[in-house]
Write an enzyme that holds these catalytic residues in place. Structure first.
Site, short mmCIF file in Angstrom:
data_model
loop_
_atom_site.label_atom_id
_atom_site.label_comp_id
_atom_site.label_asym_id
_atom_site.label_seq_id
_atom_site.Cartn_x
_atom_site.Cartn_y
_atom_site.Cartn_z
N HIS A 209 0.78 -1.11 -0.15
CA HIS A 209 -0.43 0.27 -0.33
C HIS A 209 0.99 1.53 0.29
O HIS A 209 1.89 1.33 0.76
CB HIS A 209 -1.15 0.46 1.22
CG HIS A 209 -1.36 1.34 1.26
ND1 HIS A 209 -1.23 2.04 2.67
CD2 HIS A 209 -2.54 2.04 0.51
CE1 HIS A 209 -2.23 2.87 2.94
NE2 HIS A 209 -2.95 2.94 1.04
N SER A 210 0.58 2.23 -0.56
CA SER A 210 1.17 3.53 -0.69
C SER A 210 2.84 2.87 -1.29
O SER A 210 3.29 3.24 -2.30
CB SER A 210 0.87 4.55 0.99
OG SER A 210 1.36 5.48 0.78
N ALA A 211 3.40 3.49 -0.64
CA ALA A 211 4.83 3.46 -1.05
C ALA A 211 4.74 1.77 -1.05
O ALA A 211 5.79 1.83 -1.96
CB ALA A 211 6.54 4.08 -0.15
N PHE A 235 -1.64 -1.13 -4.47
CA PHE A 235 -2.92 -0.27 -3.32
C PHE A 235 -2.72 1.08 -3.19
O PHE A 235 -1.24 1.17 -2.27
CB PHE A 235 -3.33 -0.64 -1.98
CG PHE A 235 -4.12 -2.51 -2.19
CD1 PHE A 235 -5.39 -1.98 -2.84
CD2 PHE A 235 -2.76 -3.46 -2.43
CE1 PHE A 235 -6.36 -3.77 -2.07
CE2 PHE A 235 -3.84 -4.25 -2.34
CZ PHE A 235 -5.18 -4.37 -2.39
#
Length: 548
Positions: A209-211, A235
């Site tokens: 998720h994200s990074a 994500f």
């Protein structure tokens, strides 16, 4: 006679279990891997084996170096009941001025295996945590939701963060991407050892998720990724987000040196040697000097394009160029966003300042040209200050027109953050992969606001409607402390559907992906963008045009 038959059956069952791995019938907590034996914990409905080292400690002479596989042989049984530690970081979500957490010796994996009498082996989900490449850790993405479903083994990974993980001078002497190389080594460890825990090495799904999502995409851009995983999901983060591959890293590396007392260094070799001699606490605490205000920019240190002659270079071309050349791993990939992803980091603009009592967003009226390049990550990509100011002016006009920055115009500011930092790159990456790739490419958007999420946390207020912000989907898969334990009935259904989606994707024999009753549509070979919309009412396949 019956006793003999019973013993024969027991032995046959033991042999079958042994063939699948080293989880024994008599003691499922005792696992044997090449380093020796380790003992986990029985948590009622699942087993955990935590903080298992996969690399030598990245300290001393191994700081700022390619990670070395963990080679120590255990003479005694390794205690895998201790929770994983955080890699040293300057954490945005810590209140107060001292945001330092973690330790430098942190390269471990943790394995969570459900108790399930109906199966002996499980597909595997490997999670790369988020946190802007600067903070976070495996312990901050809870495993309880996934273990409750009892359908997959979860593996979480610790990797170097911030300057310890990503400082780079852009040459072979201090190449950077140490955190990405940690991830790569951990994925190799999972592939080689997960069968000992009852995992299926041929059914490994890597998610983030994200990074973490951007990390998944970067890992996938290596042609050998298919040797460690079957499929991948990013994500709310991919390698084309503007905060991922940035310019200006060399200047920041030498500025870091100046801050910690290595100002005499004029070349990468000298800088690296000096930085190795400094306490890790000083190096990580220096992050505060790169923040313009609050935690802006949220990724001062991140992935770099390395010199081709760098030791075990991870990435030597821009992701766009890699995709266009088709030089990436052909595995099924899904990329996602939420309708208001830009709540990170826009929501911090609504925090009321202690000194004046007014929101930071009001200060944007006087500071827009100063702050916008840092908030939206184009400070180092513009040739001149005029170019930067012209772009800042264009963005303000496009999203706000002639209105002022205020609480009333916040929604349009958040929309700007969503588009520029998360949403636009999803369209671009899907378009590129469908043109130059062969394996299926899927996409979904999530629209179902949480009662409490990143927006409320960053702003410190609950009187503003933020929409479906960054993490509202993933936090239904990996439970986090600030999300209420008592979820709404619709969120319970979505949580189960998401986790089932992971299992389905990991086990799929035809590279298909499904959520609930909806089957994702493949973008490869499609003239339109195939996007699955997920809301509290269900799911729906949509077709969009490929444009930003």
């Amino acid at each position: 006679m019956h006793l003999v038959r019973w013993l024969i059956c027991l032995i046959q069952l033991w042999i079958q279990l042994g063939a699948a791995g080293s989880v024994t019938l008599l003691d499922p907590l005792l696992i044997e891997i090449p380093n020796g034996k380790l003992r986990g914990r029985d948590n009622g409905h699942y087993y955990s084996y935590e903080a298992i080292p996969y690399a030598e400690p990245p300290t001393g002479e191994l700081r700022f170096e390619v990670p070395k596989p963990y080679k120590q042989q255990w003479t005694n049984t390794f205690d895998a009941t201790q929770p994983p530690v955080l890699c040293m970081q300057w954490n945005q979500f810590i209140n107060g001025t001292n945001k330092l957490l973690g330790v430098e010796d942190c390269l471990t994996v943790s394995v969570y295996r459900p108790k399930n009498s109906s199966r002996n082996n499980f597909p595997v989900v490997a999670n790369l945590h988020g946190g802007a490449f600067m903070f976070g850790g495996p312990s901050q993405y809870g495993h309880e939701n996934i273990m409750r479903e009892g359908s997959v083994i979860l593996v979480t990974i610790g990797y170097r963060l911030g300057p310890l993980g990503f400082v780079s001078t852009g040459d072979a002497d201090l190449s950077g991407n140490f955190g990405l190389k940690d991830q790569r080594l951990a994925l190799l460890w999972i592939k080689q050892n997960i069968a000992s825990f009852g995992g299926e090495p041929e059914n490994i799904l890597v998610v983030g998720h994200s990074a973490g999502g951007a990390s998944v995409h970067l890992q996938m851009l290596r042609e050998d990724f298919s040797k460690v995983a079957k499929a991948a999901i990013s994500f709310s983060g991919n390698s084309l987000d503007p905060w991922v591959i940035q310019q200006g890293l060399r200047g920041r590396a030498f500025e870091l040196g100046r801050i910690v007392g290595c100002g005499q260094a004029s070349d990468s070799v000298t800088l690296k040697k000096c930085l190795k001699s400094k306490p890790a606490i000083e190096i990580v605490s220096a992050v505060r000097s790169f923040l313009v205000f609050s935690y802006v920019p949220f990724t001062p240190f991140g992935p770099a394009i390395e010199s081709p002659d760098a030791p075990e270079a991870f990435i030597t071309h821009h992701p766009i160029d890699i995709i266009k050349r088709g030089k990436f791993s052909q595995v099924p990939w899904a990329v996602t966003y939420t309708t208001e992803d830009g709540g990170y980091n826009a929501a911090l603009l609504l925090e009321k300042q202690a000194s004046s009592g007014r929101e930071l967003i009001v200060d944007l009226n006087d500071r827009w040209f100063d702050w916008a390049p840092y908030l939206l990550f184009y400070r180092d990509s513009m040739t001149t200050i005029k170019d930067m100011d012209d772009y800042s002016r264009k963005l303000r006009q496009e999203y706000l027109g002639d209105r002022r920055f205020s609480v009333e115009s916040y929604w349009d500011v958040q929309r700007m953050f969503t588009d520029l930092l998360f949403k636009n790159s999803v369209t671009v990456s899907v378009d590129l992969h469908r043109k130059y790739g062969k394996s299926p490419v899927y996409a979904f958007v999530y629209d179902n606001p949480s009662e409490v999420g990143v927006g409320q946390i960053l702003s410190g207020r609950n009187d503003v409607y933020f929409g479906t912000v960054h993490g509202d989907d993933v936090f239904l898969i990996f439970n986090v402390s600030f999300v209420p334990a008592n979820r709404r009935p619709d969120e319970e259904i979505i949580s189960r559907n998401f986790i089932k989606m992971l299992e389905y994707f990991a086990l799929s024999t035809d590279d298909t992906m499904a959520y609930g009753d909806c089957v994702f549509q493949n973008n490869v070979g499609s003239k339109h963008m195939q996007l699955l919309s997920i809301t509290r009412d269900g799911c729906e396949n949509k077709q969009l045009n490929f444009f930003i």
